[in-house]
Design a protein around this motif. Structure first.
Motif, short mmCIF file in Angstrom:
data_model
loop_
_atom_site.label_atom_id
_atom_site.label_comp_id
_atom_site.label_asym_id
_atom_site.label_seq_id
_atom_site.Cartn_x
_atom_site.Cartn_y
_atom_site.Cartn_z
N PRO A 195 80.92 74.91 93.79
CA PRO A 195 81.27 73.62 94.38
C PRO A 195 81.10 73.61 95.90
N ALA A 196 80.69 72.47 96.39
CA ALA A 196 80.53 72.25 97.83
C ALA A 196 81.16 70.92 98.19
N ILE A 197 81.67 70.83 99.42
CA ILE A 197 82.36 69.64 99.87
C ILE A 197 81.76 69.20 101.20
N TYR A 198 81.53 67.89 101.37
CA TYR A 198 81.25 67.33 102.68
C TYR A 198 82.34 66.32 102.99
N ALA A 199 83.09 66.55 104.08
CA ALA A 199 84.36 65.87 104.30
C ALA A 199 84.28 64.66 105.22
N ASP A 200 83.09 64.28 105.67
CA ASP A 200 82.97 63.19 106.63
C ASP A 200 82.05 62.11 106.07
N ASP A 201 81.94 61.00 106.81
CA ASP A 201 81.03 59.93 106.42
C ASP A 201 79.59 60.33 106.75
N LEU A 202 78.65 59.64 106.15
CA LEU A 202 77.23 59.73 106.48
C LEU A 202 76.69 61.16 106.46
N PRO A 203 76.69 61.81 105.31
CA PRO A 203 76.10 63.15 105.25
C PRO A 203 74.61 63.13 105.57
N PRO A 204 74.14 64.07 106.36
CA PRO A 204 72.71 64.09 106.69
C PRO A 204 71.86 64.30 105.43
N ARG A 205 70.70 63.67 105.41
CA ARG A 205 69.83 63.73 104.24
C ARG A 205 69.45 65.17 103.88
N ARG A 206 69.17 66.01 104.86
CA ARG A 206 68.75 67.38 104.54
C ARG A 206 69.90 68.20 103.96
N LEU A 207 71.15 67.87 104.30
CA LEU A 207 72.28 68.53 103.66
C LEU A 207 72.33 68.14 102.18
N LEU A 208 72.17 66.84 101.90
CA LEU A 208 72.16 66.38 100.51
C LEU A 208 71.01 67.00 99.73
N ASP A 209 69.85 67.03 100.35
CA ASP A 209 68.66 67.56 99.66
C ASP A 209 68.82 69.04 99.37
N HIS A 210 69.41 69.79 100.32
CA HIS A 210 69.58 71.23 100.10
C HIS A 210 70.55 71.49 98.95
N ALA A 211 71.65 70.76 98.93
CA ALA A 211 72.61 70.94 97.83
C ALA A 211 71.94 70.66 96.48
N ALA A 212 71.15 69.60 96.42
CA ALA A 212 70.46 69.27 95.18
C ALA A 212 69.44 70.33 94.81
N ALA A 213 68.70 70.84 95.81
CA ALA A 213 67.64 71.81 95.55
C ALA A 213 68.18 73.11 94.98
N ILE A 214 69.35 73.55 95.43
CA ILE A 214 69.89 74.82 94.93
C ILE A 214 70.87 74.64 93.78
N GLY A 215 71.16 73.39 93.41
CA GLY A 215 72.06 73.14 92.30
C GLY A 215 73.52 73.37 92.63
N ALA A 216 73.91 73.02 93.86
CA ALA A 216 75.32 73.12 94.24
C ALA A 216 75.98 71.77 94.00
N PRO A 217 76.97 71.69 93.13
CA PRO A 217 77.66 70.41 92.89
C PRO A 217 78.43 69.97 94.14
N LEU A 218 77.99 68.88 94.74
CA LEU A 218 78.48 68.46 96.05
C LEU A 218 79.41 67.26 95.91
N ALA A 219 80.64 67.42 96.38
CA ALA A 219 81.61 66.32 96.41
C ALA A 219 81.60 65.69 97.79
N LEU A 220 81.47 64.37 97.84
CA LEU A 220 81.34 63.64 99.10
C LEU A 220 82.57 62.78 99.35
N ALA A 221 83.01 62.76 100.61
CA ALA A 221 84.10 61.88 101.02
C ALA A 221 83.67 60.44 100.81
N GLY A 222 84.59 59.64 100.26
CA GLY A 222 84.30 58.25 100.01
C GLY A 222 83.68 57.98 98.66
N ARG A 223 83.02 58.97 98.07
CA ARG A 223 82.44 58.82 96.74
C ARG A 223 83.23 59.59 95.70
N ASP A 224 83.48 60.87 95.98
CA ASP A 224 84.14 61.73 95.00
C ASP A 224 85.61 61.96 95.32
#
Length: 420
Positions: A195-224
């Motif tokens: 599991p991975a967490i991003y705790a702020d608004d507006l996560p950078p696209r490359r952070l999102l892309d990297h999590a997806a590329a390696i298969g890290a389940p990413l929880a986002l503030a405001g969504r999850d």
């Protein structure tokens, strides 16, 4: 030939030695640290690991997470950097800073294991923390990334959960010129399937892309997960579970709720490995303590803010305080920080400033800082060092005034040491 300290040498000797053993103060990369860690039997880690990266809020997030696990009855290691007054602040077990003697014993073991491998000051410290945590047979270790994430020495450990607090523009010489580049570097602490967490608004696209590329389940503030504040300063958290009427974090500022929300997301994500009840969360929030984060001592406010985002948080805290008195600023900064942008944020809130010098090679002298600040509309006196700047500010301050000391850990430490 540099003399090698022994396990019985003073801590100061070891720290001075570490500053001489590598030609560069910063040398990003994992190969050296990983090689020594393998020789010491530290990898793979035998304890649950929460790793925390981000531009701001790392220290408070690590402190709260460690406090929650300690309140839940676990044996906890906490590694943070930099320190404010004592190197020992960086390494704590069950909330207690380790002693000089214990640190020196760890350094001696690392010195033997490293042999021909050069290590930086930070790499020595990271390995010492991991060695002591391994020796202590912990239940959980909470590790703060020093710089970036992907190539930071802490990242030799595979995190069971990765928390990224936020992404701002800092250390751009090392991490890249924009939030996307910096987000990618900090996302490097994530692991596939963990599991991975991003705790702020507006996560950078490359952070999102990297999590997806390696298969890290990413929880986002405001969504999850999300949080909301109540009129009495208590707050509510919603994620896979819900908590209502939680006590406010002990540290000042609305941003601390956001930091705490990210920590709760991480604690929740690790529940299968480290079950935590609500009582532990309620106990830890009002008990957390971290020096130099909007900390009041008499008429003085100490804050280690040194980039734009942290200066904006500091400004919000200042605006939130009532009182008729004026604010006098004591400022010392490093040359590679966004001096003009920080000064532009603070200028409308202060009556005047006193600029003190910090040590070379990175520190700006008072006159150079005064010149750079003036271009951002912040004017004041330049003096030789921070101690003198604080004395001048005290002479200017009236009985209802406050003195704000900020700009760097070094700036705050110069004032905090005689105050504490």
């Amino acid at each position: 030939m540099t003399a090698v300290p022994s396990a019985n040498s003073p801590l100061a000797d070891w720290l001075a030695y570490q500053e001489r053993t590598h030609p560069n103060a910063i040398e990003l990369g994992l190969d050296r640290t990983r090689a020594v860690a393998l020789r010491l039997g530290l990898l793979p880690a035998q304890t649950v690991t929460l790793t925390v990266a981000g531009t701001n809020g790392k220290g408070s997030s690590v402190t709260l997470a460690a406090g929650i696990y300690q309140a839940a009855g676990y044996k906890v290691g906490r590694f943070t950097s930099p320190h404010l007054l004592r190197y020992n602040e960086r390494v704590a077990i069950d909330g207690v800073e380790v002693s000089d003697e214990v640190l020196c014993r760890a350094f001696a073991a690392i010195e033997v294991a490293r042999a021909e491998i050069p290590l930086t000051y930070f790499e020595f410290g990271t390995l010492a923390a991991l060695w002591l945590f391994h020796e202590a047979a912990l239940d959980v270790q909470v590790l703060e990334v020093g710089l970036g994430g992907r190539l930071d020495a802490v990242n030799i450990v595979d995190a069971d959960c990765a928390l990224v607090t936020n992404i701002g523009l800092d250390h751009t010489d090392w991490l890249g010129p924009d939030r996307d580049s910096i987000g990618f570097e900090k996302a490097g602490i994530m692991r596939g399937g963990k599991p991975a967490i991003y705790a702020d608004d507006l996560p950078p696209r490359r952070l999102l892309d990297h999590a997806a590329a390696i298969g890290a389940p990413l929880a986002l503030a405001g969504r999850d997960f999300s949080f909301s504040l109540n009129a009495d300063h208590s707050w509510n958290w919603r994620g896979s579970v819900a908590y209502s009427g939680l006590p406010a974090p002990a540290l000042s500022g609305e941003v601390q709720y956001r930091n705490a929300a990210g920590v709760l997301a991480a604690v929740t994500a690790l529940q299968a490995l480290l079950p935590v009840n609500e009582a532990a969360i309620r106990a830890a929030l009002p008990a957390m303590s971290l020096a130099g984060r909007y900390q009041r001592v008499g008429n003085t406010i100490l804050d280690v803010a040194h980039n734009v985002e942290s200066a904006e948080v500091l400004a919000d805290n200042l605006r939130g305080e009532s009182g008729a008195g004026r604010t006098w600023l004591v400022l010392g900064m490093l040359a590679d920080k966004p001096v003009e942008a920080v000064c532009a944020v603070l200028a409308p809130l202060v009556r005047g400033a006193v600029f003190g010098g910090l040590p070379p090679p990175r520190g700006l002298d008072g006159a150079a800082l005064q010149q750079r600040a003036a271009t951002a509309g912040l004017n004041g006196h330049a003096v030789s060092d921070i101690a003198e700047a604080y004395r001048v500010a005290q002479s200017l301050a009236g009985p209802d005034d406050r003195i704000l000391v900020c700009g760097s850990f070094l700036t705050v430490a110069a004032v905090a040491s005689p105050l504490f």
